[in-house]
Design a protein around this motif. Structure first.
Motif, PDB file in Angstrom:
ATOM      1  N   LYS A   3       0.838  -1.198   0.000  1.00  0.00           N
ATOM      2  CA  LYS A   3       0.000   0.000   0.000  1.00  0.00           C
ATOM      3  C   LYS A   3       0.870   1.244   0.000  1.00  0.00           C
ATOM      4  O   LYS A   3       1.714   1.419   0.863  1.00  0.00           O
ATOM      5  N   PRO A  60      -9.387   4.328   0.401  1.00  0.00           N
ATOM      6  CA  PRO A  60      -8.174   3.514   0.560  1.00  0.00           C
ATOM      7  C   PRO A  60      -8.173   2.245  -0.280  1.00  0.00           C
ATOM      8  O   PRO A  60      -7.117   1.744  -0.660  1.00  0.00           O
ATOM      9  N   GLU A 191      -0.782  -4.973   5.741  1.00  0.00           N
ATOM     10  CA  GLU A 191      -0.298  -3.603   5.549  1.00  0.00           C
ATOM     11  C   GLU A 191      -1.378  -2.747   4.896  1.00  0.00           C
ATOM     12  O   GLU A 191      -1.850  -3.033   3.795  1.00  0.00           O
ATOM     13  N   GLY A 192      -1.803  -1.693   5.589  1.00  0.00           N
ATOM     14  CA  GLY A 192      -2.832  -0.805   5.071  1.00  0.00           C
ATOM     15  C   GLY A 192      -4.233  -1.353   5.166  1.00  0.00           C
ATOM     16  O   GLY A 192      -5.182  -0.759   4.645  1.00  0.00           O
TER      17      GLY A 192
END
Length: 850
Positions: A3, A60, A191-192
């Protein structure tokens, strides 16, 4: 695949619309063929990327959705949405993991195989995926059932993806589900991603987890249960394989090109065709990766599907030249005494434009980067002359590109431009007015990189000073090195300072609108002094009379001063000033920087937050208008109340104004007169005919008929136009407020003045370069195709110019069947100085039919 931002496929999902081929049927066959060839090239120019689902833009999850959609792993809905918050079923996840691991063919083979689960129907859409997932050991059932339509928990999705990477449950330490969760965390799957153990996984979370899994290493176990990475020999070296490598063949390359041109991407030693769903991993652009070692993923057809940065940070040597220096084959930098060996095929890039390594001397302060291969040899040299510390004023969007207007000039930006904000990948939409930017501009006038910083400090100026050769300003107890004119800063007054990436204050403004009560509008100043009555006695000194309007009292007043030099030099009619009084007399005059020509200028254009003013001498000045700009209007010098407050919307093209400014920002705009008639817009077209009409009321009037984008339009002009059929006529209203174009604003470009040598056409940058001049093709550019004997006219397109100048085909020339161009510049200019690019106003493709 980690990310980095939401911008993963912004360059792919929002590709510029292509110029189309074809034209009116009046054209002869030769020109028709030219345009058709252009249209066919258009289809090959840039991959046709799918649009980003509307409900993930700016979220996101956008990066993951775009990437997995490009790879064919997931799909959106027919209504153009993705519905990231919807839950996902076990059957849907089976399909995702099978496609992501490159096992689509296995699923096809097993679609009609008898299922091993009692509740899986033979021949259902999901049967092959479930059978393949079970056979691969990715997914397990429940007491002989699979439950294909059940939702699936977050930790279950995690376990399936961990298994897809090659990990086996029996070798993972700990008990369920922490064994798979800990392993997933170790390899970066979370991650993210917002973890939600125990909850049903939704489509957005699954997309993010899967995207991270694609960038993780594949592992394997030997007979003793010892784990190792799966590796493959690439270019004679062992390279760890990622999950994404299962979707095609990967090779190691050095990236050479900064854009996809004619459907191809350029590597050192190879130009490769890209797939329709081509993408760059990690949210990067090609401009970020020039000269880098990259991993290239090709699909089963041998087309490039993905490019991943593989340049280790330890193989990048960065320095800034100290003094003039030649960059040649020795490649010794001032940052190190090391002499680097140059690898075969090494390329030198100057502002991202590739060239050959030579003995060119580069200036002091030039940024240089050496990119080394695995053996430590130089595979590329990047020489960068940054346009530094420009402050964004506004961003104007067009159909196929945008323009950033700033204190450092105007920069064309398109889908290939790399944008970062505060060190993170971003999109142009993330930038705002007042951001500080550093820009790399290539020779075509395109900004290939925009590095933005958004960092401000607001407070009272506690001190001003110097530190060595640097100016400093102290705000809120902290001293900042600054490049601003500190003489314009008042101690103990509050300002907002804009910091660059190095923390240096490079711009400032007052945090709120200027207080009107501190200022005066000066109407008239006596040019000669005279004695006045002071305390019933005639003074012995000459005093100068000043008539002004007090913004504090809203009253017209008269005062006197002995400061003749200050009066004559600093004050002009209708100028803005600060006056200091003592005992009723003016003792000090402080005047903001004023526009020349008696403080008066005509508003030439207003674009977004910028206003361009034109003086009587024809020169122009451009100012930034912000929320702190104060607008006033002088209505009547002879009245008691002669100044009125205005808004930005009240200022129109054609108004006469005076401007007080701080740098490029207008602090005050004072309208002194309304323009009688707004200036006529610029027009460019091909000459058709003209006429003269004489009447008793109007005398003689003249009109000219032009072909403007295929439509014949008539325009009023001051006098007859000297032009031949198909000449390019440009109408610009330069000097008048009349409802016609004056002779001074009319230029004619002979359509037979052909460019002798074939210009260079850059399809990706949308530019045409002839000699030392680069023309930028915009939405306003008009293309025409004509026959050399003036027997045919048709609307043309960008690709017509590309076909005409194609060096491989040898189309350009004066012989029968060849083509030549005529290019006439338009209104806009991109960049400043000697390297500025012109807008292509009109491009005429001339076919030699005889």
């Amino acid at each position: 695949m980690r990310k980095t931002s939401n911008s993963f496929l912004t360059n792919n999902s929002q590709q510029p619309k292509q110029f189309r081929g074809g034209e009116k049927k009046v054209m002869k066959k030769s020109l028709l063929s030219l345009a058709l060839a252009g249209s066919m090239l258009s289809a090959l120019a840039v991959p046709a990327f799918a649009a980003t689902p509307s409900d993930v833009v700016g979220k996101p999850v956008q990066t993951a959705v775009e990437e997995l959609t490009a790879l064919g792993i997931i799909n959106g809905y027919a209504d153009g949405t993705f519905k990231p918050d919807n839950t996902i079923t076990r059957a849907e996840l089976a399909k995702i993991v099978i496609v992501a691991t490159g096992n689509q063919s296995a699923a096809n083979l097993m679609a009609n195989t008898a299922p091993s689960f009692k509740d899986v129907k033979k021949g259902a859409w999901y049967t092959g995926y479930i059978n393949a997932a079970a056979a691969k050991g990715f997914i397990q059932g429940y007491n002989g059932n699979f439950r294909p339509n059940d939702t699936i928990k977050f930790e279950e999705v995690t376990a399936i993806l961990v298994r897809a990477l090659g990990y086996k449950d029996k070798y993972l330490s700990g008990s369920w589900p922490y064994n798979v969760l800990l392993q997933a965390d170790e390899v970066g799957l979370f991650e993210g991603v917002e973890m939600a153990n125990g909850t049903n996984a939704n489509r957005g979370v699954v997309a993010e987890l899967t995207e991270n899994a694609l960038g993780a290493n594949l592992v394997q176990y030997n007979a003793d249960g010892d784990m190792s990475n799966v590796e493959k020999t690439v270019a004679g070296k062992q390279v760890a394989q990622l999950l994404i490598n299962k979707l095609g063949e990967s090779t190691a390359q050095v990236l050479k090109g900064t854009a996809v041109t004619d459907g191809k991407i350029s590597f050192v030693g190879e130009d490769a065709v890209v797939a329709d769903n081509f993408f760059i991993t990690g949210g990067k652009k090609l401009a970020d990766l020039i000269g880098h070692s990259v991993t290239v993923l090709k699909n089963k057809d041998g087309k490039v599907l993905a490019v991943t940065d593989n340049q280790a940070a330890t193989k990048i040597v960065s320095t800034t030249l100290k003094g003039k220096q030649v960059i040649d084959a020795a490649l010794t930098t001032n940052a190190s005494s090391t002499d680097y060996k140059v690898a075969t095929g090494a390329v030198l890039y100057v502002n991202t434009d590739p060239t050959t390594i030579d003995t060119t001397e580069y200036a002091d302060g030039t940024d240089v980067q050496l990119l080394l291969n695995a053996d430590g040899d130089v595979q590329a040299v990047l020489v960068t002359n940054w346009i530094s510390d420009a402050q964004v004023s506004d961003i104007v969007a067009y159909n196929t590109y945008s323009v950033i207007n700033s204190s450092g000039g105007s920069f064309k930006v398109d889908a290939t431009t790399s944008v970062t904000l505060d060190g993170k990948a971003a999109t142009l939409a993330d930038l705002k007015a007042d951001d500080i930017i550093n820009v790399i501009k290539n020779k075509a006038g395109l900004a290939t990189k925009v590095v933005a910083t958004r960092n401000t400090v607001t407070g009272k100026v506690e001190a001003k000073g110097t530190s060595g050769s640097d100016k400093t300003v102290k705000v809120n107890g902290t001293t900042y090195v600054t490049t601003v004119d500190t003489s314009k800063l008042t101690l103990d007054s509050e300002y907002t300072f804009y910091l660059n990436k190095d923390g240096k204050a490079v711009a400032f403004k007052a945090p709120s609108a200027a207080t009107a009560t501190d200022y005066f509008v000066v109407y008239t100043v006596a040019t000669t002094g005279s004695p006045i009555i002071i305390d019933n006695q005639v003074s012995t000194d000459d005093y100068y009379k000043i008539v002004y309007y007090s913004l504090k009292d809203s009253t017209k007043k008269v005062a006197y001063t002995k400061e003749k030099v200050a009066v004559v030099n600093a004050l002009k009619d209708n100028s803005i000033a600060q006056l200091t009084f003592k005992d009723g007399y003016i003792t000090e005059v402080k005047n903001a920087k004023e526009l020349a020509n008696n403080g008066l200028a005509k508003v030439d254009s207003i674009s977004g937050s910028r206003v361009t003013l034109k003086t009587g001498a024809g020169a122009t000045s451009t100012y930034v208008l912000d929320s702190n700009t104060v607008y006033l209007k002088v209505t009547d010098k002879d009245a008691d109340s002669t100044v009125a407050a205005l808004t930005a919307a009240d200022v129109k093209v054609g108004d006469y104004v005076t401007v007080s400014n701080e740098g490029a920002t207008a602090k005050f705009v004072v309208v002194t007169a309304q323009g009688a008639v707004a200036e006529l817009p610029q027009v460019q077209g091909l000459f058709v005919s003209q006429s003269t009409v004489e009447s008793t009321a109007d005398g003689k009037t003249y009109t000219v008929k032009l072909n403007v984008n295929g439509e014949e339009k008539t325009f009023a002009v001051q006098a007859p136009v000297t032009a031949n059929k198909y000449d390019v006529v440009t109408l610009v209203d330069k000097t008048s407020d009349n409802a016609y174009y004056e002779s001074a604003g009319i230029t004619v470009s002979d359509h037979t003045a052909l460019i002798a040598t074939a210009p260079t056409v850059d399809a990706s940058a949308k530019t045409i370069t002839s000699g030392t001049t680069t023309y930028v093709v915009t939405e306003n550019t008009k293309f025409y195709n004509i026959n050399a004997d003036d027997t045919g006219l048709a609307i043309g397109y960008f690709n017509d110019a590309r076909v005409a100048t194609d060096a491989v085909s040898g189309n350009y020339g004066t012989a029968k069947g060849k083509y030549q161009l005529v290019i006439v510049e338009g209104k806009e200019t991109y960049g400043e100085g000697a390297t500025a690019s012109k807008e292509a106003g009109v491009v005429v493709v001339v076919y030699h039919n005889n």
